[in-house]
Design a protein around this motif. Structure first.
Motif, PDB file in Angstrom:
ATOM      1  N   LEU A  32      36.759  32.535  28.679  1.00 27.60           N
ATOM      2  CA  LEU A  32      37.182  32.306  30.179  1.00 27.60           C
ATOM      3  C   LEU A  32      36.297  34.092  29.970  1.00 27.60           C
ATOM      4  O   LEU A  32      36.050  34.182  30.908  1.00 27.60           O
ATOM      5  N   LEU A  33      36.235  34.715  28.896  1.00 20.87           N
ATOM      6  CA  LEU A  33      35.469  36.438  29.025  1.00 20.87           C
ATOM      7  C   LEU A  33      34.259  35.866  28.720  1.00 20.87           C
ATOM      8  O   LEU A  33      33.373  36.946  29.849  1.00 20.87           O
ATOM      9  N   ARG A  38      29.536  36.958  31.457  1.00 18.65           N
ATOM     10  CA  ARG A  38      28.097  36.773  31.333  1.00 18.65           C
ATOM     11  C   ARG A  38      27.313  36.874  33.283  1.00 18.65           C
ATOM     12  O   ARG A  38      26.534  36.630  33.540  1.00 18.65           O
ATOM     13  N   MET A  39      28.852  35.968  33.744  1.00 23.20           N
ATOM     14  CA  MET A  39      28.277  36.184  35.306  1.00 23.20           C
ATOM     15  C   MET A  39      27.885  38.338  35.624  1.00 23.20           C
ATOM     16  O   MET A  39      27.549  37.852  36.535  1.00 23.20           O
ATOM     17  N   ASP A 197      41.796  32.886  38.959  1.00 26.14           N
ATOM     18  CA  ASP A 197      42.068  34.033  38.607  1.00 26.14           C
ATOM     19  C   ASP A 197      40.708  35.206  38.727  1.00 26.14           C
ATOM     20  O   ASP A 197      41.015  36.105  39.283  1.00 26.14           O
ATOM     21  N   ARG A 198      39.899  34.717  39.231  1.00 28.30           N
ATOM     22  CA  ARG A 198      38.892  35.217  39.963  1.00 28.30           C
ATOM     23  C   ARG A 198      39.221  36.404  41.524  1.00 28.30           C
ATOM     24  O   ARG A 198      39.261  37.366  41.965  1.00 28.30           O
ATOM     25  N   ASN A 201      42.922  36.851  41.125  1.00 23.39           N
ATOM     26  CA  ASN A 201      43.731  37.369  39.993  1.00 23.39           C
ATOM     27  C   ASN A 201      44.968  37.199  39.072  1.00 23.39           C
ATOM     28  O   ASN A 201      45.469  37.652  39.082  1.00 23.39           O
ATOM     29  N   TYR A 202      45.356  35.800  39.044  1.00 23.68           N
ATOM     30  CA  TYR A 202      46.770  35.491  39.034  1.00 23.68           C
ATOM     31  C   TYR A 202      46.368  35.455  37.339  1.00 23.68           C
ATOM     32  O   TYR A 202      44.586  34.822  36.943  1.00 23.68           O
ATOM     33  N   ASP A 203      47.150  35.714  36.240  1.00 26.88           N
ATOM     34  CA  ASP A 203      46.405  35.996  35.406  1.00 26.88           C
ATOM     35  C   ASP A 203      46.802  34.370  34.340  1.00 26.88           C
ATOM     36  O   ASP A 203      47.808  33.860  34.259  1.00 26.88           O
ATOM     37  N   PHE A 204      45.559  33.653  34.804  1.00 29.96           N
ATOM     38  CA  PHE A 204      45.361  32.318  34.020  1.00 29.96           C
ATOM     39  C   PHE A 204      46.362  31.118  34.259  1.00 29.96           C
ATOM     40  O   PHE A 204      46.761  30.212  33.713  1.00 29.96           O
ATOM     41  N   GLY A 205      46.261  30.941  35.870  1.00 30.58           N
ATOM     42  CA  GLY A 205      47.938  30.317  36.403  1.00 30.58           C
ATOM     43  C   GLY A 205      48.232  30.851  37.751  1.00 30.58           C
ATOM     44  O   GLY A 205      47.054  31.157  38.585  1.00 30.58           O
TER      45      GLY A 205
END
Length: 244
Positions: A32-33, A38-39, A197-198, A201-205
Motif C-alpha cells: 500500500l505504501l 510511486r503515485m 483510503d485516498r 482517508n479511512y484507515d485501510f477499511g
C-alpha cells in the motif's frame, strides 16, 4: 469534506525521482505504501526485516526511510542506531503501533525525524515524507500542470473546475476528489480499498458501498449521454480512460 490544495511534485536536486525505502514485515502495508509513494513519482524499494533494511540502505542510498519499529529480527530502533553510528543521516519516518508518549520520545531521541502511529492514512505518510525531505534539503519542488485531462474531460486542480467537451460540470467536494484520484491514475485500475483510503482517508477499511454510490454519481454527471470514460473492472475496481 474539505479539499486539499494541490502540492507541487518533488524531485532530487539533479531532477531525478526521489528514492524512498519502506521497511515493514507486513507485506500488505508495504504494498500500500509503495503504491502511494510511486503515485508521487518517487522510486520505491522495500524490505521486510531490519537486516534487509541495512542492506537496502547501503545499496539504494534512499532520500528517506520509512521504518517500522516492531520487527522480528532487528527492530527499527536498532536499525536506526546502526545507521547513525555509521554516519548515515538519512531522514527516518517511524511507523509504530505504539502511541504512548514514552515510545514517541524514544524514537525521536534515538535519531528518528518523525513518526506516524498505526493505523494511519497514506496521505499523512506522504505529507510527512515531503516535509522531512524538504527540511533535509534532499527534495526540490517543480510546478506541476494543474490541468488533468482524459479525452474531452478536464479537471483544474487549482480552481476545482471540471469540464467535458467545453461544458462545465458541477461536482461536490467528494465527487471532485474521487474524479481527481481516477484521473491521476488514468488507464490504471484502482480498487475500492485504495479509493476509500485516498478519498475518504479511512484507515485501510470502510464500507465499499460508498465507493459504488459515488461512482454512480460521477457517471451520471460525467458520462450520461456521452461516450463512457469511467470503466468497471469486475472483481478488481474502477478505471478512467479515453475511448479507443
Amino acid at each position: 469534506m474539505t479539499t486539499a490544495a494541490p502540492t507541487p511534485a518533488l524531485h532530487r536536486p539533479d531532477g531525478t525521482p526521489l528514492r524512498i525505502a519502506v521497511v515493514d514485515d507486513e507485506q500488505m502495508l508495504t504494498d500500500l505504501l509503495s503504491m502511494a509513494l510511486r503515485m508521487e513519482g518517487w522510486e520505491v524499494r522495500t524490505a521486510g526485516s531490519g537486516f534487509e533494511a541495512l542492506q537496502l540502505v547501503r545499496e539504494f542510498s534512499p532520500d528517506a526511510l520509512v521504518l517500522d519499529i516492531m520487527m522480528p529480527d532487528l527492530d527499527g530502533m536498532a536499525v536506526l542506531q546502526r545507521l547513525r553510528q555509521s554516519g548515515d543521516d538519512t531522514p527516518v519516518l517511524f511507523l509504530t503501533a505504539k502511541d504512548a508518549v514514552a515510545d514517541r520520545v524514544a524514537g525521536l531521541t534515538a535519531g528518528g525525524d518523525d513518526y506516524v502511529t498505526k493505523p494511519f492514512s497514506l496521505e499523512e505518510v506522504v505529507a510527512r515524507l515531503r516535509g522531512l525531505m524538504r527540511r533535509a534539503g534532499s527534495a526540490f519542488a517543480s510546478e506541476a500542470e494543474p490541468i488533468l485531462r482524459v479525452a474531452d474531460l478536464s479537471l483544474n486542480e487549482d480552481s476545482h473546475e471540471v469540464e467535458r467537451a467545453g461544458t462545465e460540470i458541477e461536482l461536490t467536494a467528494t465527487e471532485f476528489e474521487l474524479l481527481r484520484y481516477l484521473m491521476r491514475n488514468q488507464r490504471r485500475v484502482v480498487s475500492k480499498a485504495q479509493i476509500l483510503d485516498r478519498v475518504w482517508n479511512y484507515d485501510f477499511g470502510g464500507r465499499s458501498s460508498v465507493v459504488e454510490l459515488y461512482i454512480s454519481y460521477l457517471r451520471k454527471k460525467i458520462d450520461a449521454g456521452r461516450t463512457p470514460l469511467i470503466q468497471t473492472v469486475r472483481g478488481v475496481g474502477y478505471m478512467i480512460k479515453a475511448p479507443q
